[in-house]
Each structure stands twice: as C-alpha cells, then as structure tokens.
Write a protein that holds these residues in place. Sequence first.
Motif, PDB file in Angstrom:
ATOM      1  N   ILE A  40      62.361  -1.452   1.668  1.00 58.52           N
ATOM      2  CA  ILE A  40      62.542  -0.177   2.190  1.00 58.52           C
ATOM      3  C   ILE A  40      61.465   0.058   3.181  1.00 58.52           C
ATOM      4  CG2 ILE A  40      62.221   2.277   1.723  1.00 58.52           C
ATOM      5  CD1 ILE A  40      63.664   1.893  -0.893  1.00 58.52           C
ATOM      6  N   VAL A  41      60.192  -0.342   2.935  1.00 62.94           N
ATOM      7  CA  VAL A  41      59.217  -0.094   4.069  1.00 62.94           C
ATOM      8  C   VAL A  41      59.581  -0.805   5.059  1.00 62.94           C
ATOM      9  CG1 VAL A  41      56.761  -0.582   4.651  1.00 62.94           C
ATOM     10  CG2 VAL A  41      57.276   0.797   2.188  1.00 62.94           C
ATOM     11  N   LEU A  42      59.703  -2.160   5.191  1.00 57.81           N
ATOM     12  CA  LEU A  42      60.024  -2.880   6.258  1.00 57.81           C
ATOM     13  C   LEU A  42      61.263  -2.626   7.079  1.00 57.81           C
ATOM     14  CD1 LEU A  42      59.192  -6.448   4.730  1.00 57.81           C
ATOM     15  CD2 LEU A  42      57.761  -5.067   6.312  1.00 57.81           C
ATOM     16  N   GLY A  43      62.515  -2.190   6.260  1.00 59.93           N
ATOM     17  CA  GLY A  43      63.622  -1.698   6.981  1.00 59.93           C
ATOM     18  C   GLY A  43      63.624  -0.430   7.436  1.00 59.93           C
ATOM     19  N   THR A  44      62.811   0.795   7.174  1.00 59.60           N
ATOM     20  CA  THR A  44      62.859   1.843   7.537  1.00 59.60           C
ATOM     21  C   THR A  44      61.656   2.365   8.257  1.00 59.60           C
ATOM     22  OG1 THR A  44      62.272   2.806   5.564  1.00 59.60           O
ATOM     23  CG2 THR A  44      64.591   2.704   5.920  1.00 59.60           C
ATOM     24  N   PHE A  45      60.535   2.221   7.500  1.00 60.05           N
ATOM     25  CA  PHE A  45      59.422   2.897   8.091  1.00 60.05           C
ATOM     26  C   PHE A  45      58.441   1.871   9.010  1.00 60.05           C
ATOM     27  CE2 PHE A  45      59.608   4.953   3.820  1.00 60.05           C
ATOM     28  CZ  PHE A  45      60.011   5.875   4.182  1.00 60.05           C
ATOM     29  N   TRP A  48      52.840  -0.305   6.567  1.00 57.76           N
ATOM     30  CA  TRP A  48      51.837  -0.229   5.102  1.00 57.76           C
ATOM     31  C   TRP A  48      51.364   0.945   4.742  1.00 57.76           C
ATOM     32  CZ3 TRP A  48      54.209  -3.540   2.219  1.00 57.76           C
ATOM     33  CH2 TRP A  48      54.668  -4.998   2.575  1.00 57.76           C
ATOM     34  N   GLY A  49      50.935   1.468   5.770  1.00 56.44           N
ATOM     35  CA  GLY A  49      50.117   2.915   5.642  1.00 56.44           C
ATOM     36  C   GLY A  49      51.054   4.099   5.230  1.00 56.44           C
ATOM     37  N   THR A  50      52.295   3.882   5.529  1.00 57.89           N
ATOM     38  CA  THR A  50      53.216   4.983   5.124  1.00 57.89           C
ATOM     39  C   THR A  50      53.496   4.645   3.467  1.00 57.89           C
ATOM     40  OG1 THR A  50      54.531   4.961   7.334  1.00 57.89           O
ATOM     41  CG2 THR A  50      55.607   5.651   5.384  1.00 57.89           C
ATOM     42  N   LEU A  51      53.597   3.294   3.378  1.00 59.93           N
ATOM     43  CA  LEU A  51      53.796   2.844   1.894  1.00 59.93           C
ATOM     44  C   LEU A  51      52.569   3.487   1.153  1.00 59.93           C
ATOM     45  CD1 LEU A  51      55.287   1.333  -0.274  1.00 59.93           C
ATOM     46  CD2 LEU A  51      53.889  -0.701   0.338  1.00 59.93           C
ATOM     47  N   LEU A  52      51.435   3.406   1.597  1.00 57.61           N
ATOM     48  CA  LEU A  52      50.347   3.826   0.783  1.00 57.61           C
ATOM     49  C   LEU A  52      50.316   5.388   0.686  1.00 57.61           C
ATOM     50  CD1 LEU A  52      47.778   2.968  -0.652  1.00 57.61           C
ATOM     51  CD2 LEU A  52      46.445   3.558   1.783  1.00 57.61           C
ATOM     52  N   ILE A  53      50.839   5.920   1.657  1.00 56.10           N
ATOM     53  CA  ILE A  53      50.680   7.339   1.847  1.00 56.10           C
ATOM     54  C   ILE A  53      51.810   7.771   0.415  1.00 56.10           C
ATOM     55  CG2 ILE A  53      51.499   9.684   2.786  1.00 56.10           C
ATOM     56  CD1 ILE A  53      50.245   8.328   5.239  1.00 56.10           C
ATOM     57  N   VAL A  54      52.776   7.097   0.612  1.00 56.48           N
ATOM     58  CA  VAL A  54      54.072   7.737  -0.441  1.00 56.48           C
ATOM     59  C   VAL A  54      53.705   7.277  -1.747  1.00 56.48           C
ATOM     60  CG1 VAL A  54      56.379   6.841  -0.927  1.00 56.48           C
ATOM     61  CG2 VAL A  54      55.876   7.272   1.266  1.00 56.48           C
ATOM     62  N   TYR A  55      53.070   6.156  -1.943  1.00 58.85           N
ATOM     63  CA  TYR A  55      52.325   5.804  -3.276  1.00 58.85           C
ATOM     64  C   TYR A  55      51.438   6.620  -3.985  1.00 58.85           C
ATOM     65  CZ  TYR A  55      50.639   3.003  -6.946  1.00 58.85           C
ATOM     66  OH  TYR A  55      50.227   2.587  -8.320  1.00 58.85           O
ATOM     67  N   VAL A  56      50.630   7.099  -3.009  1.00 64.79           N
ATOM     68  CA  VAL A  56      49.586   8.180  -3.493  1.00 64.79           C
ATOM     69  C   VAL A  56      50.180   9.482  -3.724  1.00 64.79           C
ATOM     70  CG1 VAL A  56      47.453   9.667  -2.670  1.00 64.79           C
ATOM     71  CG2 VAL A  56      47.678   7.075  -2.326  1.00 64.79           C
ATOM     72  N   ILE A  57      50.945   9.957  -3.056  1.00 67.57           N
ATOM     73  CA  ILE A  57      51.805  11.107  -2.972  1.00 67.57           C
ATOM     74  C   ILE A  57      52.641  11.029  -4.317  1.00 67.57           C
ATOM     75  CG2 ILE A  57      53.909  12.847  -2.339  1.00 67.57           C
ATOM     76  CD1 ILE A  57      52.637  12.086   0.314  1.00 67.57           C
TER      77      ILE A  57
END
Length: 67
Positions: A40-45, A48-57
């Motif tokens: 999902i991260v590689l295909g849309t966002f 990796w920073g976005t992945l970290l933010i989504v994980y923390v939230i």
Amino acid sequence: MAKKTLKRSSSNRVIAGTVGGLGEYFGLSRTVINVIRVLIVLGTFGSWGTLLIVYVIASLLMTPSQG
C-alpha cells in the motif's frame, strides 16, 4: 455472539502490537499484514515517513487488549 473490536495485541507484538492487532482482527498473520502495508505504501503514498505516521496514529487510536 460477541462483537469483534479492533485492539492492539498484547501477545502478538513487536513494538506496540498494532500490526498484531490488525492480524488478529482480520484473521491474518502479522507477515501478511506487513506485506499488505508495504504494498500500500509503495503503491499509493510512496513514502516510508507516511507509513510511520499512519502506524503511530493507529497505535494511539487502538486500545490495548487485556491479557
């Protein structure tokens, strides 16, 4: 029949139990959830920073499971 709730896992965890909780909720292994997450991260966002933010939230919004 008990209603399923999305909670962080207390037994299937590496950092906060967020991925383990998603796996328990959907009946998938943590590995499958991680592969889906990376795709999902590689295909849309693309970040990796976005992945970290989504994980923390997600870990802040999901309540910890008891036991």
